[in-house]
Write a protein that holds these residues in place. Structure first.
Motif, PDB file in Angstrom:
ATOM      1  N   GLN A  59       0.835  -1.207   0.000  1.00 45.94           N
ATOM      2  CA  GLN A  59       0.000   0.000   0.000  1.00 45.94           C
ATOM      3  C   GLN A  59       0.868   1.256   0.000  1.00 45.94           C
ATOM      4  O   GLN A  59       0.596   2.209  -0.736  1.00 45.94           O
TER       5      GLN A  59
ATOM      6  N   ASN B   4      -5.051   1.059  -9.975  1.00 44.88           N
ATOM      7  CA  ASN B   4      -5.803  -0.200  -9.959  1.00 44.88           C
ATOM      8  C   ASN B   4      -5.181  -1.190  -8.977  1.00 44.88           C
ATOM      9  O   ASN B   4      -5.896  -1.875  -8.240  1.00 44.88           O
TER      10      ASN B   4
ATOM     11  N   ALA C 163      -6.070  -0.167  -5.500  1.00 48.68           N
ATOM     12  CA  ALA C 163      -7.473  -0.491  -5.210  1.00 48.68           C
ATOM     13  C   ALA C 163      -7.628  -1.975  -4.867  1.00 48.68           C
ATOM     14  O   ALA C 163      -8.353  -2.333  -3.930  1.00 48.68           O
ATOM     15  N   LEU C 164      -6.945  -2.838  -5.607  1.00 47.29           N
ATOM     16  CA  LEU C 164      -7.015  -4.276  -5.324  1.00 47.29           C
ATOM     17  C   LEU C 164      -6.415  -4.602  -3.960  1.00 47.29           C
ATOM     18  O   LEU C 164      -6.984  -5.380  -3.186  1.00 47.29           O
TER      19      LEU C 164
ATOM     20  N   ASN D  47      -6.161  -2.594  -1.444  1.00 44.60           N
ATOM     21  CA  ASN D  47      -7.054  -2.052  -0.418  1.00 44.60           C
ATOM     22  C   ASN D  47      -8.282  -2.935  -0.217  1.00 44.60           C
ATOM     23  O   ASN D  47      -8.829  -2.994   0.885  1.00 44.60           O
ATOM     24  N   LYS D  48      -8.722  -3.626  -1.264  1.00 48.23           N
ATOM     25  CA  LYS D  48      -9.845  -4.565  -1.127  1.00 48.23           C
ATOM     26  C   LYS D  48      -9.443  -5.761  -0.273  1.00 48.23           C
ATOM     27  O   LYS D  48     -10.229  -6.274   0.502  1.00 48.23           O
ATOM     28  N   VAL D  49      -8.208  -6.216  -0.429  1.00 47.20           N
ATOM     29  CA  VAL D  49      -7.711  -7.356   0.339  1.00 47.20           C
ATOM     30  C   VAL D  49      -7.448  -6.939   1.780  1.00 47.20           C
ATOM     31  O   VAL D  49      -7.741  -7.676   2.714  1.00 47.20           O
TER      32      VAL D  49
ATOM     33  N   PRO E 117      -8.624  -4.859   4.290  1.00 49.38           N
ATOM     34  CA  PRO E 117      -9.502  -4.816   5.460  1.00 49.38           C
ATOM     35  C   PRO E 117      -9.797  -6.179   6.077  1.00 49.38           C
ATOM     36  O   PRO E 117      -9.985  -6.279   7.278  1.00 49.38           O
ATOM     37  N   GLY E 118      -9.801  -7.224   5.275  1.00 50.87           N
ATOM     38  CA  GLY E 118     -10.104  -8.553   5.800  1.00 50.87           C
ATOM     39  C   GLY E 118      -8.937  -9.223   6.491  1.00 50.87           C
ATOM     40  O   GLY E 118      -9.083 -10.267   7.111  1.00 50.87           O
TER      41      GLY E 118
END
Length: 77
Positions: A22, A65, A68-69, A71-73, A75-76
């Motif tokens: 990140q 992009n 963004a990917l 950041n999607k991973v 939080p979990g």
């Protein structure tokens, strides 16, 4: 925390590596702005400036992009 791999999802090593990705992506996007700002203040002909700007924008889109990917991973984990 280094090592050969990212570690298993959810582990401290994985979160550490994810945080690094990140940071690197965010820094690359900041560098894109800095590069374009510097380009506008230089005596570069318009054609060259446009070509460089186009490539920098392409790289920024791919980097955005990727961020963004990640950041999607993130939080979990």
């Amino acid at each position: 925390m280094g090592g050969a791999g990212m570690g298993r999802a959810g582990t401290p090593a994985f979160r550490w590596h994810l945080s690094n990705v990140q940071t690197w992506c965010s820094a690359a996007l900041t560098d894109e702005d800095t590069c374009l700002d510097g380009l506008s203040s230089r005596a570069v002909d318009a054609g060259t400036r446009a070509a460089i700007r186009g490539k920098v924008v392409e790289v920024a889109q791919v980097t955005s992009n990727a961020l963004a990917l990640v950041n999607k991973v993130g939080p979990g984990y």
